[in-house]
Design an enzyme around this catalytic site. Structure first.
Site, PDB file in Angstrom:
ATOM      1  N   HIS A  19      -1.862  -4.768  -0.612  1.00 55.60           N
ATOM      2  CA  HIS A  19      -1.336  -4.236   0.657  1.00 55.60           C
ATOM      3  C   HIS A  19       0.174  -4.457   0.733  1.00 55.60           C
ATOM      4  CE1 HIS A  19      -5.559  -5.161   2.395  1.00 55.60           C
ATOM      5  NE2 HIS A  19      -5.450  -3.848   2.378  1.00 55.60           N
ATOM      6  N   LYS A  43     -17.213  -3.185  13.656  1.00 53.10           N
ATOM      7  CA  LYS A  43     -17.185  -3.649  12.266  1.00 53.10           C
ATOM      8  C   LYS A  43     -17.290  -5.169  12.198  1.00 53.10           C
ATOM      9  CE  LYS A  43     -14.712  -2.311   8.193  1.00 53.10           C
ATOM     10  NZ  LYS A  43     -13.343  -2.235   7.728  1.00 53.10           N
ATOM     11  N   ARG A  92      -5.347   3.394  -5.372  1.00 53.39           N
ATOM     12  CA  ARG A  92      -5.599   2.582  -6.559  1.00 53.39           C
ATOM     13  C   ARG A  92      -6.284   3.437  -7.609  1.00 53.39           C
ATOM     14  NH1 ARG A  92      -8.598  -1.592  -2.817  1.00 53.39           N
ATOM     15  NH2 ARG A  92      -8.861   0.420  -1.843  1.00 53.39           N
ATOM     16  N   SER A 130      -9.771  -6.129  -0.492  1.00 50.08           N
ATOM     17  CA  SER A 130     -10.193  -7.236   0.382  1.00 50.08           C
ATOM     18  C   SER A 130     -11.645  -7.590   0.089  1.00 50.08           C
ATOM     19  CB  SER A 130     -10.048  -6.836   1.852  1.00 50.08           C
ATOM     20  OG  SER A 130      -8.717  -6.511   2.140  1.00 50.08           O
TER      21      SER A 130
HETATM   22  P1  ADP Z   1      -9.272   0.355   5.312  1.00 46.58           P
HETATM   23  O1  ADP Z   1     -10.427  -0.426   5.853  1.00 46.58           O
HETATM   24  O2  ADP Z   1      -8.625   1.279   6.278  1.00 46.58           O
HETATM   25  O3  ADP Z   1      -9.507   0.981   3.947  1.00 46.58           O
HETATM   26  P2  ADP Z   1      -7.820  -1.676   3.986  1.00 46.58           P
HETATM   27  O4  ADP Z   1      -7.235  -2.882   4.650  1.00 46.58           O
HETATM   28  O5  ADP Z   1      -8.930  -1.906   3.026  1.00 46.58           O
HETATM   29  O6  ADP Z   1      -8.173  -0.731   5.152  1.00 46.58           O
HETATM   30  O7  ADP Z   1      -6.678  -0.864   3.242  1.00 46.58           O
HETATM   31  C1  ADP Z   1      -5.552  -0.327   3.899  1.00 46.58           C
HETATM   32  C2  ADP Z   1      -4.752   0.489   2.919  1.00 46.58           C
HETATM   33  O8  ADP Z   1      -4.303  -0.323   1.854  1.00 46.58           O
HETATM   34  C3  ADP Z   1      -5.520   1.641   2.268  1.00 46.58           C
HETATM   35  O9  ADP Z   1      -4.642   2.737   2.089  1.00 46.58           O
HETATM   36  C4  ADP Z   1      -5.898   1.096   0.937  1.00 46.58           C
HETATM   37  O10 ADP Z   1      -6.049   2.123  -0.046  1.00 46.58           O
HETATM   38  C5  ADP Z   1      -4.670   0.260   0.622  1.00 46.58           C
HETATM   39  N1  ADP Z   1      -4.967  -0.784  -0.329  1.00 46.58           N
HETATM   40  C6  ADP Z   1      -5.939  -1.704  -0.299  1.00 46.58           C
HETATM   41  N2  ADP Z   1      -5.893  -2.490  -1.402  1.00 46.58           N
HETATM   42  C7  ADP Z   1      -4.847  -2.035  -2.147  1.00 46.58           C
HETATM   43  C8  ADP Z   1      -4.293  -2.388  -3.409  1.00 46.58           C
HETATM   44  N3  ADP Z   1      -4.800  -3.369  -4.147  1.00 46.58           N
HETATM   45  N4  ADP Z   1      -3.218  -1.702  -3.838  1.00 46.58           N
HETATM   46  C9  ADP Z   1      -2.728  -0.689  -3.090  1.00 46.58           C
HETATM   47  N5  ADP Z   1      -3.207  -0.285  -1.926  1.00 46.58           N
HETATM   48  C10 ADP Z   1      -4.261  -0.942  -1.452  1.00 46.58           C
END
Ligand code: ADP
Length: 172
Positions: A19, A43, A92, A130
């Site tokens: 992130h 959620k 990703r 996550s």
């Molecule tokens: P959501 O529940 O909306 O998917 P996340 O917190 O999982 O929220 O992710 C928010 C954003 O961060 C999304 O665009 C996701 O693709 C991106 N993201 C999550 N992990 C990574 C990573 N390792 N590298 C790049 N972007 C990521």
């Protein structure tokens, strides 16, 4: 000239270095990035919204170009309130694309003034999510280097088995 603001929305349960990679890459293009934690009462997350907020705030330090905030409801309405012009999302792997495309097109349908920007993550973070961080930590595995220090400490509090395994590794 008006400042270009982007919003990086997500669950951040917890924030990972993936992130943060997207947020800092975003700052190469935008003047300010708002990390917006979506509050979704339906959620079941590991961390409360307030815990997520604390972890993110402590992780980014005092950078005036980054704001941390919490939002509820439609993302496009939130962007209009923040006077932001762009949604920042990370990509990703190919499997991210399908859901991201749907979200981007739905958001465009709701408000065509707002664009979604996708940034490629660093190859070191390609496998980091996550979900995999939580699953590994819950089983006692190390996630050092995958999440910022404040998130690592909170994970250790939630999963004492992580600390036990780290301690036994140090002894061997
Ligand atoms: P959501 O529940 O909306 O998917 P996340 O917190 O999982 O929220 O992710 C928010 C954003 O961060 C999304 O665009 C996701 O693709 C991106 N993201 C999550 N992990 C990574 C990573 N390792 N590298 C790049 N972007 C990521």
């Amino acid at each position: 000239m008006s400042r270009k603001i982007a919003v990086c929305p997500g669950s951040f349960d917890p924030i990972t270095n993936g992130h943060l990679d997207i947020v800092y890459r975003g700052l190469c293009v935008f003047d300010k990035v708002v990390i917006a934690i979506g509050r979704n009462p339906l959620k079941q997350d590991l961390f409360t919204t307030e815990e997520k907020y604390e972890m993110i705030r402590e992780s980014i330090g005092d950078d005036p170009r980054i704001e941390v905030d919490i939002f509820e409801g439609l993302l496009v309405d939130y962007l209009l309130r923040k006077k932001a012009c762009a949604i920042l999302r990370g990509l990703r792997v190919i499997s991210d694309f399908e859901m991201e495309l749907q979200l981007a097109l739905m958001n465009r349908r709701l408000c065509d003034k707002i664009e979604t920007f996708f940034l490629m993550t660093d190859y070191n973070h390609l496998f980091v999510s996550s979900t995999i961080v939580k699953a590994t930590a819950a089983a006692g595995g190390s996630v050092e280097g995958l999440v910022p220090q404040p998130a690592l400490e909170k994970l250790r509090e939630k999963f004492p088995q992580m600390k036990e395994r780290e301690a036994s590794k140090r002894r061997t």
